[in-house]
Structure formats: C-alpha cells, structure tokens
Design a protein around this motif. Structure first.
Motif, PDB file in Angstrom:
ATOM      1  N   THR A 185      -9.381  32.568  13.126  1.00 18.18           N
ATOM      2  CA  THR A 185      -7.986  32.764  13.518  1.00 18.18           C
ATOM      3  C   THR A 185      -7.893  33.284  14.944  1.00 18.18           C
ATOM      4  O   THR A 185      -7.115  32.778  15.765  1.00 18.18           O
ATOM      5  N   TYR A 237      -8.926  30.607  17.448  1.00 18.70           N
ATOM      6  CA  TYR A 237      -7.865  29.615  17.642  1.00 18.70           C
ATOM      7  C   TYR A 237      -6.752  30.170  18.523  1.00 18.70           C
ATOM      8  O   TYR A 237      -6.275  29.500  19.448  1.00 18.70           O
ATOM      9  N   GLN A 238      -6.333  31.396  18.271  1.00 19.43           N
ATOM     10  CA  GLN A 238      -5.263  31.999  19.059  1.00 19.43           C
ATOM     11  C   GLN A 238      -5.655  32.149  20.532  1.00 19.43           C
ATOM     12  O   GLN A 238      -4.836  31.973  21.422  1.00 19.43           O
ATOM     13  N   LEU A 270     -10.152  23.265  13.900  1.00 21.29           N
ATOM     14  CA  LEU A 270      -9.684  24.180  14.946  1.00 21.29           C
ATOM     15  C   LEU A 270      -9.480  23.449  16.270  1.00 21.29           C
ATOM     16  O   LEU A 270      -8.449  23.608  16.930  1.00 21.29           O
ATOM     17  N   ASN A 280       1.255  31.958  15.054  1.00 21.35           N
ATOM     18  CA  ASN A 280       0.290  32.937  14.557  1.00 21.35           C
ATOM     19  C   ASN A 280       0.199  32.914  13.039  1.00 21.35           C
ATOM     20  O   ASN A 280      -0.898  33.022  12.470  1.00 21.35           O
ATOM     21  N   ALA A 311      -1.787  29.914  11.979  1.00 28.24           N
ATOM     22  CA  ALA A 311      -3.227  30.117  12.190  1.00 28.24           C
ATOM     23  C   ALA A 311      -3.834  30.928  11.057  1.00 28.24           C
ATOM     24  O   ALA A 311      -4.923  30.624  10.561  1.00 28.24           O
ATOM     25  N   THR A 350      -4.079  28.700   7.923  1.00 26.71           N
ATOM     26  CA  THR A 350      -5.059  27.621   8.021  1.00 26.71           C
ATOM     27  C   THR A 350      -6.486  28.130   7.931  1.00 26.71           C
ATOM     28  O   THR A 350      -7.345  27.524   7.273  1.00 26.71           O
TER      29      THR A 350
END
Length: 409
Positions: free
Chosen positions: A156, A159-160, A253, A276, A279, A282
């Motif tokens: 997470t 990805y962010q 991703l 967010n 994310a 997922t």
C-alpha cells in the motif's frame, strides 16, 4: 487497553511493587493503601488512552504517529533505492537478526527506530555510559507492532509513493523501481550495504557466535567477505520462497500506477482520499477465510474479532491477530534466550564505535524518566485539569507478558 484489560493489569502490577513506588514523585500517594494505589494507577492508565487526552497523553494517537513515522522512514528508503538503483528490501528479510545481522540492522536502525516516538529514551540507551548499560530500546510488543505494520502496509505504501508525482517526480524513475522480489538472482549492491540507506559501514560486519551466544564484530577482511556471501545466500532463499506470490501483487501495483499517475496531480481532496482507500482495499494482506475478490481488488473481511470491552471499539482481523501473536511469540522466545539483549548490546557498541550520529541530542535521561511523564497526570487526579505529559513508555516498565495476553492488544 481498557482499565480491566491485561495490559492495564500488568501496568498496575508493575508499579504496585515497593521498589517501583519509590520512583514516583507524587509524595501524597506514597502512604496510600493498596486499594487507593490501584485506583490511582488505573486512573493514570485510563486518562493515558483517552481520546480526549491531548499531546503525549493520547496513547492511541502515539500508535498512529508510530505508523506515520515508520511510513516516513520507508518512504525515504523508497526514494534512496530509486536514486541509487538499489532494489527495495523484501519485508520477510527483516526478521532474522541471528543469521542476517546486516539486514536486521537496517530494520532496527531505520524502521524500528523511526517508530519509537520517545526519542529521548532511545538516545539514552545509546548514550548512557557510551552504550554500556541495560536500558532496552523497547518491549517485545513494540517491535512486533512495527514489524506487523510494515508487513500490513508494504505494498500500500509503495503504491501511494510511486503513484504520486510529489514523491517520485520523474515517471521513468517510478517505472524502473525494483524490489528484491523482481530478481531471480540478487544484485551485488543491496540496501543493507548501500551507505546512503544503511548506517552500518562496509568496514563493519556482525556475526552471532553460537558458542558464546553473543554478537561480535569481525575485523578480518576474508571473514567479513565470507559472512556477506553467506547472508546474501540466505536472503536469496527467502526471496525465492516468496517471489511468486509477491510478483503477482507487484504486477497489479504497476498496472494501477500507470493508470493513476497521470491523473493524480489533478486529484482534489476527496479523490485523494478515495485513492488511499482503494489502495488499502487492493493490497490488504490480513484477511479472514471469507475474503472475496472483486475486479477492483480484495474487499476487507466481513467477520472480525471484537474485543470484549465496551470501551474499545477497535476490530482486528483474525489473520492480523494471528500474525501479531506469532511475531510476539518469536520476540518473547528471543528475549528469554538472551538473543534480544545480545543484539541490543552489539547495536549500542556498533553505533558508538563506527557511526557518527549527528542528529542525536545531548540530553541525558534515566530509564525510568517516563514515570515523571505519568506523574504529570497527578494534577488531574486532584483537579481534573488538562493532561499533557503522559507517555506510552509505561509499556516499557513491565514485562511483555505471555502470548495469551496479546489478544487484547
């Protein structure tokens, strides 16, 4: 965490001991009966976890700040790995201090240290008598929480960071980002050996002596090289066991990054919030057996274990609780065997001998200084005035307890 929970009971039991009572600066409580003392300690604890308590008094807020601090440290490591073309470490490699001390040093010095909201106590453990002291850096529960937090948020956070041009400004850099899961054979330069990421210099290698049960530094160049080769082989074994599943996650991703990154800069506040939350859904790792897969990702588990206390509204997935218990159990075993104390000794030695810590302040603190912060609540005990100086370091004053006691954490 309520006043009837196991953590509060351990806290009260610790400070009911005569030797610990003498550390309290509140003279009015010294002559109190056992019942009055228990009520006083429970009051301190309840106020310390209250949502209304401001500043250091809000233990829940400190847990949130701990997560934020670990994210900031990982975010910084992301950027350094990209800039210096080094694969980002797999989170499974942060667990073995005995066989991979160089990799564990990276976790301990960067991520665990970042999550330590009481920097003064950490610095006191390093500075007091040049590290020759018995001050611990934290409890087993604290370290287990940091490790579980990294595992839960690994993809997470990645990805962010990669999807935001504010963090990774050049698109090509984001596209070229690699983790150790991406390699069939690990490259020669890894994060734990990069001077821009890890503070442990290449001139220093650490090994665990199974005969004397202590960690020691290696001065011989040939032994140090052999040690590095052995640790790299161990890392490769861990990567090979996990890379299949992790590569599938990384594929998803990267596809999502390609779709989101061009639009992210124009997102408003609500759209960023939705980004967010998406994310988290997922890349959620801790799921129950009834998890469902959708086109947008994996939904959160519908069944979660509820804590029995009516004062605690938190819910924790069964899988996360089991992972946390397993990590805590490992920490407790290492503590009982002396491995944990042996690591803290060599860490203090290495930092004081090989590393120049420019950011460390010169203040000195006694290991029991957190008691002074708790005693600030005495004013509220009498007048219900505002509370400002309680620290979550009360956790460090008592034993981590058995694994059965972790269910309520």
């Amino acid at each position: 965490m309520s006043e009837d929970g196991p953590l509060c009971s351990m806290f009260v039991k610790c400070f009911m001991k005569r030797e610990n009572r003498s550390l309290m600066v509140n003279a009015d409580i010294h002559g109190a009966s056992d019942e009055e003392m228990k009520g006083y300690l429970k009051h301190l604890w309840t106020k310390g976890i209250s949502k209304e308590t401001k500043g250091k008094g809000n233990i829940r807020k400190n847990l949130s700040l701990e997560k934020t601090a670990v994210y900031a440290a990982i975010n910084d490591a992301f950027k350094n790995c990209i800039v210096h073309n080094v694969p980002f470490p797999a989170y499974e490699t942060f667990e073995d201090r005995q066989n991979m001390p160089r990799r564990y040093f990276l976790f301990f010095d960067k991520f665990l240290r970042a999550g330590r909201h009481n920097k003064e106590l950490w610095n006191a453990a390093l500075e007091r008598n040049k590290g020759r002291n018995n001050i611990s850096f934290g409890t087993c529960i604290f370290e287990a929480h940091v490790r579980t937090t990294i595992q839960e948020n690994y993809f997470t956070w990645m990805y962010q960071a990669l999807a935001s041009p504010r963090i990774i400004q050049v698109l090509e850099k984001a596209d070229d980002f690699k983790t150790e899961y991406d390699y069939d054979e690990l490259p020669n330069e890894l994060a734990c050996g990069c001077p821009f990421i890890s503070e442990l210099p290449l001139s220093c290698e650490i090994r665990y002596n199974t005969t004397t049960n202590v960690f020691e530094t290696i001065s011989s160049l040939s032994q140090a090289n052999a040690l590095r080769v052995g640790q790299k082989e161990r890392l490769q074994e861990i990567i090979d066991r996990n890379k299949g599943e992790r590569r599938e996650t990384l594929k998803t991703l990267r596809e999502m990054i390609d779709a989101v990154r061009p639009r992210y800069v124009n997102y408003n506040k609500e759209e960023k919030k939705a980004f967010n939350m998406g994310a988290k859904r997922t890349f959620k790792l801790f799921l129950d057996g009834d998890k469902e897969n959708t086109e947008e990702g994996t939904t959160p588990p519908s069944k979660k274990q509820k804590r029995p206390s009516s004062q605690n509204k938190c819910r924790v997935s069964s899988e996360k609780l089991q992972v946390f218990k397993a990590v805590t159990n490992q920490m407790l075993q290492e503590k009982q065997s002396g491995l944990r104390a042996a690591w803290e000794r060599i860490y203090k030695q290495v930092v004081n001998t090989f590393i120049v810590e420019e950011t460390m302040d010169g203040a000195t603190h006694k290991p029991e200084d957190f008691l002074l912060e708790l005693e600030e609540l005495d004013n509220d005990w009498k007048t219900q005035s505002s509370l400002e100086h309680v620290s979550r370091e009360s956790h460090d004053g008592f034993n981590s307890g058995s694994v059965e006691q972790i269910d309520a954490v």
